[in-house]
Design a protein around this motif. Structure first.
Motif, PDB file in Angstrom:
ATOM      1  N   GLY A   1       0.973  -1.475   0.008  1.00 48.50           N
ATOM      2  CA  GLY A   1       0.026  -0.101  -0.033  1.00 48.50           C
ATOM      3  C   GLY A   1       0.736   1.112   0.075  1.00 48.50           C
ATOM      4  O   GLY A   1       1.890   0.908   1.123  1.00 48.50           O
ATOM      5  N   THR A   2       0.604   2.369  -0.635  1.00 49.91           N
ATOM      6  CA  THR A   2       1.442   3.383  -0.701  1.00 49.91           C
ATOM      7  C   THR A   2       1.360   4.648   0.490  1.00 49.91           C
ATOM      8  O   THR A   2       2.835   4.647   0.667  1.00 49.91           O
ATOM      9  N   ALA A   3       0.041   4.196   0.876  1.00 46.51           N
ATOM     10  CA  ALA A   3       0.091   4.883   1.957  1.00 46.51           C
ATOM     11  C   ALA A   3       1.265   3.826   3.462  1.00 46.51           C
ATOM     12  O   ALA A   3       1.703   4.763   4.206  1.00 46.51           O
ATOM     13  N   ARG A   4       1.252   3.021   3.102  1.00 49.84           N
ATOM     14  CA  ARG A   4       1.756   2.102   4.054  1.00 49.84           C
ATOM     15  C   ARG A   4       3.284   2.058   4.191  1.00 49.84           C
ATOM     16  O   ARG A   4       4.149   2.612   4.504  1.00 49.84           O
ATOM     17  N   LEU A   5       3.507   2.401   2.828  1.00 49.88           N
ATOM     18  CA  LEU A   5       5.081   2.696   2.070  1.00 49.88           C
ATOM     19  C   LEU A   5       5.735   4.056   2.687  1.00 49.88           C
ATOM     20  O   LEU A   5       6.449   4.258   3.051  1.00 49.88           O
ATOM     21  N   ARG A   6       4.343   4.958   2.722  1.00 50.51           N
ATOM     22  CA  ARG A   6       4.874   6.361   2.642  1.00 50.51           C
ATOM     23  C   ARG A   6       4.982   6.380   4.113  1.00 50.51           C
ATOM     24  O   ARG A   6       5.621   7.892   4.867  1.00 50.51           O
ATOM     25  N   GLN A   7       4.411   5.726   4.903  1.00 53.51           N
ATOM     26  CA  GLN A   7       4.535   5.822   6.762  1.00 53.51           C
ATOM     27  C   GLN A   7       5.995   5.125   7.092  1.00 53.51           C
ATOM     28  O   GLN A   7       6.621   5.676   7.726  1.00 53.51           O
ATOM     29  N   VAL A   8       6.592   4.024   6.122  1.00 54.12           N
ATOM     30  CA  VAL A   8       7.703   3.653   6.820  1.00 54.12           C
ATOM     31  C   VAL A   8       8.720   4.404   5.900  1.00 54.12           C
ATOM     32  O   VAL A   8       9.245   5.208   6.291  1.00 54.12           O
ATOM     33  N   GLY A   9       8.982   5.420   5.160  1.00 51.23           N
ATOM     34  CA  GLY A   9       9.416   6.086   4.564  1.00 51.23           C
ATOM     35  C   GLY A   9       9.597   7.247   5.944  1.00 51.23           C
ATOM     36  O   GLY A   9      10.354   7.663   5.803  1.00 51.23           O
ATOM     37  N   ASP A  10       8.823   8.104   6.332  1.00 53.63           N
ATOM     38  CA  ASP A  10       8.440   8.909   6.950  1.00 53.63           C
ATOM     39  C   ASP A  10       9.224   8.025   8.437  1.00 53.63           C
ATOM     40  O   ASP A  10      10.243   9.401   9.236  1.00 53.63           O
ATOM     41  N   PHE A  11       9.200   6.841   8.488  1.00 53.43           N
ATOM     42  CA  PHE A  11       9.942   6.649   9.569  1.00 53.43           C
ATOM     43  C   PHE A  11      11.473   6.614   9.703  1.00 53.43           C
ATOM     44  O   PHE A  11      11.747   7.281  10.705  1.00 53.43           O
ATOM     45  N   MET A  12      11.713   6.020   8.478  1.00 51.45           N
ATOM     46  CA  MET A  12      13.395   6.129   7.936  1.00 51.45           C
ATOM     47  C   MET A  12      14.219   7.050   7.866  1.00 51.45           C
ATOM     48  O   MET A  12      15.282   7.059   8.196  1.00 51.45           O
ATOM     49  N   LYS A  13      13.110   8.474   7.917  1.00 55.82           N
ATOM     50  CA  LYS A  13      13.686   9.908   7.132  1.00 55.82           C
ATOM     51  C   LYS A  13      15.020  10.633   7.916  1.00 55.82           C
ATOM     52  O   LYS A  13      15.922  10.816   8.298  1.00 55.82           O
ATOM     53  N   ARG A  14      14.583  10.340   9.529  1.00 53.68           N
ATOM     54  CA  ARG A  14      15.093  10.803  10.611  1.00 53.68           C
ATOM     55  C   ARG A  14      16.579  10.055  10.876  1.00 53.68           C
ATOM     56  O   ARG A  14      17.586  10.751  10.985  1.00 53.68           O
ATOM     57  N   PRO A  15      16.703   8.260  10.487  1.00 50.70           N
ATOM     58  CA  PRO A  15      18.078   8.589  10.887  1.00 50.70           C
ATOM     59  C   PRO A  15      18.593   9.011   9.877  1.00 50.70           C
ATOM     60  O   PRO A  15      19.711   8.379   9.369  1.00 50.70           O
ATOM     61  N   ALA A  16      18.141   8.211   8.005  1.00 51.70           N
ATOM     62  CA  ALA A  16      18.004   8.741   7.231  1.00 51.70           C
ATOM     63  C   ALA A  16      19.156  10.599   7.338  1.00 51.70           C
ATOM     64  O   ALA A  16      19.914  10.357   6.586  1.00 51.70           O
ATOM     65  N   ARG A  17      18.655  11.276   7.360  1.00 47.01           N
ATOM     66  CA  ARG A  17      18.609  12.492   7.960  1.00 47.01           C
ATOM     67  C   ARG A  17      20.993  12.409   8.377  1.00 47.01           C
ATOM     68  O   ARG A  17      21.247  12.970   7.913  1.00 47.01           O
ATOM     69  N   TRP A  18      20.345  11.835   9.574  1.00 43.38           N
ATOM     70  CA  TRP A  18      21.969  11.672   9.943  1.00 43.38           C
ATOM     71  C   TRP A  18      22.505  10.915   9.389  1.00 43.38           C
ATOM     72  O   TRP A  18      24.005  11.805   9.314  1.00 43.38           O
ATOM     73  N   LEU A  19      22.832   9.842   9.006  1.00 41.93           N
ATOM     74  CA  LEU A  19      23.558   9.702   8.181  1.00 41.93           C
ATOM     75  C   LEU A  19      23.705  10.667   6.834  1.00 41.93           C
ATOM     76  O   LEU A  19      25.148  10.617   6.598  1.00 41.93           O
ATOM     77  N   ASP A  20      23.399  11.092   5.702  1.00 41.97           N
ATOM     78  CA  ASP A  20      23.447  11.578   5.017  1.00 41.97           C
ATOM     79  C   ASP A  20      24.249  12.902   5.763  1.00 41.97           C
ATOM     80  O   ASP A  20      25.214  13.177   5.354  1.00 41.97           O
ATOM     81  N   ARG A  21      24.149  13.651   7.192  1.00 42.47           N
ATOM     82  CA  ARG A  21      24.796  14.384   7.852  1.00 42.47           C
ATOM     83  C   ARG A  21      26.301  14.051   8.025  1.00 42.47           C
ATOM     84  O   ARG A  21      27.036  14.279   8.272  1.00 42.47           O
ATOM     85  N   VAL A  22      26.600  12.698   7.777  1.00 42.69           N
ATOM     86  CA  VAL A  22      28.276  12.533   8.952  1.00 42.69           C
ATOM     87  C   VAL A  22      29.016  11.707   7.583  1.00 42.69           C
ATOM     88  O   VAL A  22      29.558  11.601   7.998  1.00 42.69           O
ATOM     89  N   THR A  23      27.983  11.556   6.598  1.00 46.57           N
ATOM     90  CA  THR A  23      29.070  10.319   5.966  1.00 46.57           C
ATOM     91  C   THR A  23      30.022  11.273   5.089  1.00 46.57           C
ATOM     92  O   THR A  23      29.631  12.478   4.319  1.00 46.57           O
TER      93      THR A  23
END
Length: 192
Positions: free
Chosen positions: A92-114
């Motif tokens: 489900g696209t809504a579920r996919l976006r919900q999981v994506g939103d959950f993963m963005k916070r750690p992803a932002r951190w990874l983008d900053r430290v890399t």
């Protein structure tokens, strides 16, 4: 990061792969690019790290994707091939976006430290070792599904290796190699 790759950007591409109620694996593959092996390895590994891993058969499905993508990386293919049965799978696209939103916070951190570091670990023979570990991890995930959330440990290792390859940041690769050695040592200790 090399080639200005952003994990948040990859997650957003996956979230926007479809404007319909359901998003297929084929749509996600197109959004990431059929010749973009590392993002197509990273996304299922991140999915296994998300709350989706608690859903029955998600870890098995992601493990199959990781196995197929890493095997093709080892074979040196120029684009990804997946069986039609996997390409047709949907979420489900809504579920996919919900999981994506959950993963963005750690992803932002990874983008900053890399940043490019220990780049020798993203070149042969170390890159081949990383791909073999990803292949083995993907093959192991269906069996780990019997114990809930254990596949997330393997998913974390695959995600670290994929992220290290993508960003050419050998620190992530090194952490994954150490994790594999610790896990293998723990397994040997338990069996002896």
């Amino acid at each position: 990061m090399a080639e200005h790759v952003s994990i948040v950007g990859l997650i957003e591409r996956v979230e926007n792969a479809s404007g319909e109620k359901m998003t297929s694996v084929a749509q996600i593959l197109r959004a990431l690019g059929q010749n973009s092996f590392t993002p197509n390895l990273l996304i299922p590994a991140l999915a296994v790290l998300s709350p989706l891993s608690g859903v029955p058969l998600v870890s098995t499905f992601c493990g199959c994707l990781i196995t197929l993508v890493s095997a093709q990386m080892l074979l040196g293919r120029d684009h990804i091939w997946l069986p039609q049965a996997l390409m047709a799978r949907q979420i489900g696209t809504a579920r996919l976006r919900q999981v994506g939103d959950f993963m963005k916070r750690p992803a932002r951190w990874l983008d900053r430290v890399t940043r490019p570091r220990l780049q020798i670990l993203s070149q042969p023979p170390f890159s081949l070792i990383a791909r073999v570990i990803c292949l083995c991890g993907g093959m192991l995930m269906p069996f780990l599904e019997l114990v809930p959330f254990t596949s997330s440990i393997v998913g974390a290792v695959v995600a670290l290796l994929a992220f290290g390859m993508l960003a050419r940041d050998g620190v992530f690769t090194l952490v994954a190699f150490v994790a594999v050695l610790v896990l293998a040592g723990g397994l040997v200790w338990l069996l002896v």
